[in-house]
Write a protein that holds these residues in place. Structure first.
Motif, PDB file in Angstrom:
ATOM      1  N   LYS A 239      -0.282  -3.426   4.213  1.00  0.00           N
ATOM      2  CA  LYS A 239      -0.778  -2.310   4.622  1.00  0.00           C
ATOM      3  C   LYS A 239      -0.280  -1.151   3.581  1.00  0.00           C
ATOM      4  O   LYS A 239      -0.975  -0.419   3.207  1.00  0.00           O
ATOM      5  N   SER A 240       0.888  -1.399   3.138  1.00  0.00           N
ATOM      6  CA  SER A 240       1.305  -0.378   2.255  1.00  0.00           C
ATOM      7  C   SER A 240       0.556  -0.475   0.774  1.00  0.00           C
ATOM      8  O   SER A 240       0.332   0.482   0.104  1.00  0.00           O
ATOM      9  N   GLU A 241       0.619  -1.859   0.399  1.00  0.00           N
ATOM     10  CA  GLU A 241      -0.404  -1.920  -0.844  1.00  0.00           C
ATOM     11  C   GLU A 241      -1.684  -1.489  -0.652  1.00  0.00           C
ATOM     12  O   GLU A 241      -2.308  -0.773  -1.661  1.00  0.00           O
ATOM     13  N   LEU A 242      -2.523  -1.774   0.286  1.00  0.00           N
ATOM     14  CA  LEU A 242      -3.624  -0.898   0.565  1.00  0.00           C
ATOM     15  C   LEU A 242      -3.638   0.419   0.769  1.00  0.00           C
ATOM     16  O   LEU A 242      -4.445   1.232   0.185  1.00  0.00           O
ATOM     17  N   ASP A 243      -2.617   0.963   1.299  1.00  0.00           N
ATOM     18  CA  ASP A 243      -2.684   2.578   1.124  1.00  0.00           C
ATOM     19  C   ASP A 243      -2.540   3.051  -0.179  1.00  0.00           C
ATOM     20  O   ASP A 243      -3.178   4.133  -0.639  1.00  0.00           O
ATOM     21  N   ASP A 244      -1.588   2.387  -1.242  1.00  0.00           N
ATOM     22  CA  ASP A 244      -1.694   2.539  -2.409  1.00  0.00           C
ATOM     23  C   ASP A 244      -2.864   2.471  -3.186  1.00  0.00           C
ATOM     24  O   ASP A 244      -3.300   3.284  -3.865  1.00  0.00           O
ATOM     25  N   LEU A 245      -3.756   1.622  -2.887  1.00  0.00           N
ATOM     26  CA  LEU A 245      -5.067   1.216  -3.548  1.00  0.00           C
ATOM     27  C   LEU A 245      -5.760   2.357  -3.131  1.00  0.00           C
ATOM     28  O   LEU A 245      -6.288   2.794  -4.077  1.00  0.00           O
ATOM     29  N   ARG A 246      -5.947   2.603  -1.847  1.00  0.00           N
ATOM     30  CA  ARG A 246      -6.767   3.708  -1.442  1.00  0.00           C
ATOM     31  C   ARG A 246      -6.363   5.123  -1.944  1.00  0.00           C
ATOM     32  O   ARG A 246      -7.167   5.920  -2.090  1.00  0.00           O
ATOM     33  N   GLY A 247      -5.221   5.207  -2.249  1.00  0.00           N
ATOM     34  CA  GLY A 247      -4.527   6.457  -2.785  1.00  0.00           C
ATOM     35  C   GLY A 247      -4.444   6.654  -4.290  1.00  0.00           C
ATOM     36  O   GLY A 247      -4.368   7.644  -4.869  1.00  0.00           O
ATOM     37  N   GLY A 248      -5.146   5.715  -4.850  1.00  0.00           N
ATOM     38  CA  GLY A 248      -5.444   5.505  -6.362  1.00  0.00           C
ATOM     39  C   GLY A 248      -4.011   5.051  -7.389  1.00  0.00           C
ATOM     40  O   GLY A 248      -4.282   5.157  -8.494  1.00  0.00           O
ATOM     41  N   VAL A 249      -2.929   4.526  -6.455  1.00  0.00           N
ATOM     42  CA  VAL A 249      -1.955   4.227  -7.271  1.00  0.00           C
ATOM     43  C   VAL A 249      -1.731   2.736  -7.325  1.00  0.00           C
ATOM     44  O   VAL A 249      -0.721   2.257  -7.663  1.00  0.00           O
ATOM     45  N   GLY A 250      -2.342   2.099  -6.430  1.00  0.00           N
ATOM     46  CA  GLY A 250      -2.350   0.731  -6.240  1.00  0.00           C
ATOM     47  C   GLY A 250      -3.006  -0.112  -7.182  1.00  0.00           C
ATOM     48  O   GLY A 250      -3.659   0.373  -7.973  1.00  0.00           O
ATOM     49  N   LYS A 251      -2.476  -1.658  -7.267  1.00  0.00           N
ATOM     50  CA  LYS A 251      -3.104  -2.440  -8.305  1.00  0.00           C
ATOM     51  C   LYS A 251      -4.278  -3.288  -7.699  1.00  0.00           C
ATOM     52  O   LYS A 251      -4.381  -3.378  -6.371  1.00  0.00           O
ATOM     53  N   THR A 252      -5.332  -3.159  -8.737  1.00  0.00           N
ATOM     54  CA  THR A 252      -6.335  -4.068  -8.381  1.00  0.00           C
ATOM     55  C   THR A 252      -6.204  -5.520  -8.603  1.00  0.00           C
ATOM     56  O   THR A 252      -5.187  -6.031  -9.070  1.00  0.00           O
ATOM     57  N   TYR A 253      -7.002  -6.413  -7.819  1.00  0.00           N
ATOM     58  CA  TYR A 253      -6.755  -7.637  -8.098  1.00  0.00           C
ATOM     59  C   TYR A 253      -6.810  -8.245  -9.781  1.00  0.00           C
ATOM     60  O   TYR A 253      -5.993  -9.068 -10.008  1.00  0.00           O
ATOM     61  N   PHE A 254      -7.651  -7.595 -10.573  1.00  0.00           N
ATOM     62  CA  PHE A 254      -7.799  -7.749 -11.800  1.00  0.00           C
ATOM     63  C   PHE A 254      -6.292  -7.565 -12.386  1.00  0.00           C
ATOM     64  O   PHE A 254      -5.799  -8.360 -13.200  1.00  0.00           O
ATOM     65  N   GLU A 255      -5.596  -6.262 -12.204  1.00  0.00           N
ATOM     66  CA  GLU A 255      -4.461  -6.014 -12.543  1.00  0.00           C
ATOM     67  C   GLU A 255      -3.113  -6.906 -12.081  1.00  0.00           C
ATOM     68  O   GLU A 255      -2.379  -7.267 -12.800  1.00  0.00           O
ATOM     69  N   LEU A 256      -3.490  -7.405 -11.020  1.00  0.00           N
ATOM     70  CA  LEU A 256      -2.435  -8.429 -10.306  1.00  0.00           C
ATOM     71  C   LEU A 256      -2.762  -9.742 -11.306  1.00  0.00           C
ATOM     72  O   LEU A 256      -1.420 -10.455 -11.474  1.00  0.00           O
TER      73      LEU A 256
END
Length: 129
Positions: free
Chosen positions: A96-113
């Motif tokens: 949930k935290s990672e999803l919030d980060d993604l939605r906030g524009g600061v999380g990592k995409t699967y490609f980046e992972l």
């Protein structure tokens, strides 16, 4: 030297990417790698061992820009939501935290992972074309 090839133009989902990883990395195995960053990391440790035994390895990822796009926000969000749909299976709070980060524009995409997994294996050369 062993060369592995990823055809980024054929990567339209996480599933497509793992089909290519399995084709390249598991051709001589009697099992296939699951769609898991941890599984990829484990298999790459095997490649590291082969490198230490004198067999260098290079991954050539052609049309990586297409993969970067298709493994971007939408696919990453879908992957995370799929995990959250199975309560108790994964660390829901972390996801949930990672999803919030993604939605906030600061999380990592699967490609980046995926790139991070490869970065954990500095003996393996990754060429993005």
């Amino acid at each position: 030297m062993t060369k592995y090839r990823i055809d980024g133009a054929e990567v339209n989902s996480i599933s497509d990417l793992y089909e290519q990883f399995n084709r390249e990395l598991m051709a001589d195995a009697d099992w296939i790698m699951g769609q898991s960053l941890d599984a990829l990391n484990d298999v790459l440790y095997g490649v590291d061992g082969a490198i230490r035994d004198g067999n260098p390895a290079t991954f050539v990822w052609n049309d990586h820009a297409h993969s970067r796009e298709t493994l971007g926000f939408d696919e990453t969000q879908r992957w995370m939501l799929d995990k959250l749909a199975r309560p108790g299976t994964f660390d829901d709070r972390r996801i949930k935290s990672e999803l919030d980060d993604l939605r906030g524009g600061v999380g990592k995409t699967y490609f980046e992972l995926i790139l991070e997994v490869f970065a954990d294996h500095p003996l393996i050369e990754l060429q993005l074309h």
